[in-house]
Scaffold this motif. Structure first.
Motif, mmCIF file in Angstrom:
data_model
loop_
_atom_site.group_PDB
_atom_site.id
_atom_site.type_symbol
_atom_site.label_atom_id
_atom_site.label_comp_id
_atom_site.label_asym_id
_atom_site.label_seq_id
_atom_site.Cartn_x
_atom_site.Cartn_y
_atom_site.Cartn_z
ATOM 1 N N ILE A 197 -29.165 -36.062 57.585
ATOM 2 C CA ILE A 197 -29.208 -37.071 56.530
ATOM 3 C C ILE A 197 -29.205 -36.395 55.161
ATOM 4 N N PRO A 198 -28.765 -37.098 54.114
ATOM 5 C CA PRO A 198 -28.920 -36.580 52.759
ATOM 6 C C PRO A 198 -30.397 -36.415 52.436
ATOM 7 N N ALA A 199 -30.772 -35.251 51.900
ATOM 8 C CA ALA A 199 -32.182 -34.998 51.597
ATOM 9 C C ALA A 199 -32.291 -34.034 50.427
ATOM 10 N N LYS A 200 -33.421 -34.105 49.734
ATOM 11 C CA LYS A 200 -33.706 -33.165 48.643
ATOM 12 C C LYS A 200 -35.168 -32.780 48.698
ATOM 13 N N SER A 201 -35.417 -31.478 48.694
ATOM 14 C CA SER A 201 -36.786 -30.973 48.771
ATOM 15 C C SER A 201 -37.282 -30.518 47.407
ATOM 16 N N GLY A 202 -38.586 -30.319 47.326
ATOM 17 C CA GLY A 202 -39.213 -29.757 46.136
ATOM 18 C C GLY A 202 -40.347 -28.840 46.547
ATOM 19 N N VAL A 203 -40.643 -27.824 45.720
ATOM 20 C CA VAL A 203 -41.675 -26.860 46.101
ATOM 21 C C VAL A 203 -43.092 -27.436 45.983
ATOM 22 N N GLY A 204 -43.211 -28.666 45.491
ATOM 23 C CA GLY A 204 -44.496 -29.350 45.547
ATOM 24 C C GLY A 204 -44.820 -29.833 46.951
ATOM 25 N N GLY A 205 -43.842 -29.743 47.867
ATOM 26 C CA GLY A 205 -44.066 -30.126 49.265
ATOM 27 C C GLY A 205 -43.424 -31.428 49.672
ATOM 28 N N VAL A 253 -40.185 -34.111 50.313
ATOM 29 C CA VAL A 253 -38.757 -34.185 50.649
ATOM 30 C C VAL A 253 -38.355 -35.654 50.564
ATOM 31 N N LEU A 254 -37.282 -35.898 49.843
ATOM 32 C CA LEU A 254 -36.684 -37.221 49.723
ATOM 33 C C LEU A 254 -35.513 -37.311 50.690
#
Length: 305
Positions: A253-261, A263-264
């Protein structure tokens, strides 16, 4: 449904101790490995949550999705993509080498730091104060919230320690890619990364993308269908940094992570997903978040492939 949600949470809890919280931003080092949760929103606005789904954290690189959408709404795709490519790199998200050696004329894509800073610089506004106000207001429209703010302590921590981002920005200024005042753009970028949200909030953003720009609760068109499509595509190919291909195979799936923990995720036509677990793997993605998304994808048939 409940059995699959409970199973996904347990999988996240089980693997969380195998990761480590980000320490290169001192404020993020205060995160707890045991904080694990997720939210799932369908396109009728029904929300399903487990664990620490309403615990706030800084969205970090998840905000690259927000600012890319806003820049596209402001300027259109032709203008935006004259300043940044839309190709995966295969390199770390903050790599200088890939930029200078491989592709010096403009950043590879909007999901790496260099590309995200360029996109942020394009957002309409006469001052950084006006631009951050517009970013926060637009974030609120996507999340369905009246007020969105950024974490002052994390912002200052990022500003104090963001030497790699500063190097990237000044390199781009030297080559003519970065327009405007570099320190103002950096300041805006650090504020943007420090925006606070939770799993429910990012699940709502994911649901907007999943419904091609329509907010699942208000039924208002928040972004153009074409812009939602573009962003989902770039999330699929570039959203999980240099683990994007592996994630596409495992979850799909389309997803985007961040280093704050956080994931969208967006499951087109079905769900928005927000997952959280501040313990990261070696590539900077939430180790619990990925495990939960893979579990949900297998049990609920998320994959778009």
């Amino acid at each position: 449904m409940d059995i699959f949600l409970d199973k996904a949470l347990q999988k996240g809890v089980d693997v969380a101790p195998l990761g480590q919280v980000a320490t290169y931003i001192p404020e993020l080092a205060k995160g707890s490995v045991s904080d694990v949760g997720f939210a799932l929103m369908d396109l009728d606005g029904h929300m399903y949550t487990r664990g620490q789904a309403e615990k706030n954290f800084t969205l970090q690189s998840i905000t690259k999705v927000i600012t890319l959408l806003l820049a596209l709404e402001d300027l259109g795709k032709e203008k935006v993509f004259t300043h940044v490519h839309m190709e995966p790199t295969g390199d770390p998200f903050n790599s200088i080498m890939s930029f200078e050696v491989k592709n010096p004329e403009k950043p590879f894509n909007p999901m790496i730091n260099a590309g995200a800073m360029v996109v942020t610089s394009l957002i309409k506004g006469e001052t950084k104060e006006e631009k951050i106000r517009r970013i926060l207001e637009f974030s609120g429209k996507l999340m369905g919230k009246e007020e969105v703010r950024f974490d002052q302590e994390v912002y200052l921590s990022e500003k104090e320690t963001g030497h790699r981002n500063r190097s990237l920005a000044y390199f781009m200024k030297s080559t003519g890619i970065m327009k405007g005042d570099v320190e103002d753009i950096l300041d805006l970028y650090f504020m943007q990364c420090s925006i606070l949200g939770n799993c429910v909030d990012i699940a709502c953003i994911g649901a907007v993308l999943a419904s091609n720009g329509i907010h699942p609760i208000t039924k208002e068109r928040v972004v153009k269908k074409e812009h939602a499509r573009i962003v989902k595509t770039i999330m699929t190919t570039c959203g999980m940094y240099d683990a994007s291909g592996e994630f596409a195979v495992a979850c799909g799936i389309p997803a985007k992570s961040g280093v704050g923990g956080g994931v969208l995720g967006a499951v087109p036509g079905r769900y928005g997903v927000g997952v959280f677990g501040p313990a990261l793997d070696k590539k900077g993605n939430s180790i619990a978040g990925i495990e939960m998304l893979i579990s949900l994808s297998k049990d609920l048939d998320f994959t778009i492939f």
